[in-house]
Design an enzyme around this catalytic site. Sequence first.
Site, mmCIF file in Angstrom:
data_model
loop_
_atom_site.group_PDB
_atom_site.id
_atom_site.type_symbol
_atom_site.label_atom_id
_atom_site.label_comp_id
_atom_site.label_asym_id
_atom_site.label_seq_id
_atom_site.Cartn_x
_atom_site.Cartn_y
_atom_site.Cartn_z
ATOM 1 N N SER A 1 45.728 -41.779 121.229
ATOM 2 C CA SER A 1 45.092 -42.160 119.969
ATOM 3 C C SER A 1 43.682 -41.615 119.780
ATOM 4 O O SER A 1 43.228 -41.451 118.652
ATOM 5 C CB SER A 1 45.071 -43.681 119.830
ATOM 6 O OG SER A 1 44.488 -44.277 120.972
ATOM 7 N N LYS B 1 41.899 -42.868 113.530
ATOM 8 C CA LYS B 1 41.390 -43.752 112.472
ATOM 9 C C LYS B 1 41.099 -43.026 111.159
ATOM 10 O O LYS B 1 41.227 -43.585 110.086
ATOM 11 C CB LYS B 1 40.142 -44.480 112.958
ATOM 12 C CG LYS B 1 40.464 -45.599 113.944
ATOM 13 C CD LYS B 1 39.319 -46.575 114.058
ATOM 14 C CE LYS B 1 39.747 -47.813 114.821
ATOM 15 N NZ LYS B 1 39.863 -47.553 116.273
ATOM 16 N N GLU C 1 34.421 -53.149 107.913
ATOM 17 C CA GLU C 1 33.990 -53.903 109.086
ATOM 18 C C GLU C 1 34.127 -52.987 110.288
ATOM 19 O O GLU C 1 34.935 -52.063 110.274
ATOM 20 C CB GLU C 1 34.899 -55.127 109.272
ATOM 21 C CG GLU C 1 36.209 -54.869 110.026
ATOM 22 C CD GLU C 1 37.192 -53.936 109.305
ATOM 23 O OE1 GLU C 1 37.053 -53.742 108.084
ATOM 24 O OE2 GLU C 1 38.095 -53.391 109.987
#
Length: 406
Positions: free
Chosen positions: A381, A92, A114
Amino acid sequence: MIMDQSEHKTGHFGPFGGQYVPETLMPALEELEQAFNYCWADTHFRNEFDKYLRDYVGRPSPLYYAERLTRHCGGARIYLKREDLNHTGAHKINNTLGQALLAKYMNKPRVIAETGAGMHGVATATVAARLGLECDVYMGREDIHRQAPNVRRMEYLGANVLPVDTGSGTLKDALNEALRDWVGSVQRTSYVLGTVAGPHPYPLMVRAFQRVIGDETYEQIARHENDLPAAIIACVGGGSNASGIFQAFQQESQVKLIGVEAGGSGLETGKHAASIGGGRLGVLHGSKSYVLQDDYGQIKPTHSASAGLDYPGVGPEHAYLHEMQKAEYTVVNDQEAVDNFDLLCRLEGIIPALESAHAVAEAVRRAPRMRPDEYLIVNLSGRGDKDMSAVDEFRNAQKKEDANSE
Ligand SMILES: *Cc1c(COP(=O)(O)O)cnc(C)c1O
């Protein structure tokens, strides 16, 4: 790259994507699109982005041959792209770094975001601290209770966590609230969106910031192999880590691209988060794609043991790749994800994120049916320290069920 002529102008992927937003948001999206197009073509910006990716995030992340997992499966060899080794423990940060740098270039002193499980919030708060930006993170009241450690992390990093009470008090409500904030604050605020969803330009922009994963992988292959991989496998929540690694291989017709959605308790139970596997065409958060909705178009609640895959939509490009059969989308249930979480811990000494364990599961399904001279690449990930209590909870619930059925 698969792209129709209109892609860069309007953010359409075939019938998917677009900008389904109130008129008041259009100037903000236009400003963002212009800034992104300018900066992405600007050497100075790209050098700065690359420098932070290297020295702050810790890139390139290794491409690792999982020898014991391979031996366990028999058949095709399995490699892991180690996004779990990035600063903050997942892919991320590639995206939040890009968007926060963009905010700097636009002279916006404040970013908002968010968050559901809190991972995107933490990645945003991290880069905001580093770049000296104010940071407000919208988070559903329900999620704030469930994800207390990440709330603490964001607060330590200097961000304000703003509770959202509307709707079900979860991710989709936090996203709505953040968009609402942005309409009123756009002059000094940039909105950092966490995946390849939302209105144009977000799907294209987030993909651009994440494509470093696939570009590195493509280069790293040459050190291990003479040939391209048989398949690239990635989990799909909104779809950003999958987009990031797919990009570099979309031209290569011999490489299968495989996205893995969260099957929760099973597609047939209706308790899942598989928007492609079990959703219908609809509009969610400013973009047209597959959406989990009931017969009246109301967004359905999602279920997955892994919080990061728990989103009722999917990025428009994935809907398009599915429709055009350029990528294949499968479903892995909670049970299988948890089993493969264990497997990777025990065989490789790597605790994977539960999200990533979905992708590992798909590789473990496929490898035994393939030849040893073929190989697969799994995008790992993120790391799974954050998921240990979710795995415990899943097991405890299971024990109770077993006891009841005896
Ligand atoms: C958020 C998250 C995901 C899902 O998001 P995508 O946009 O689909 O990549 C997957 N894995 C990890 C570790 C995450 O934190």
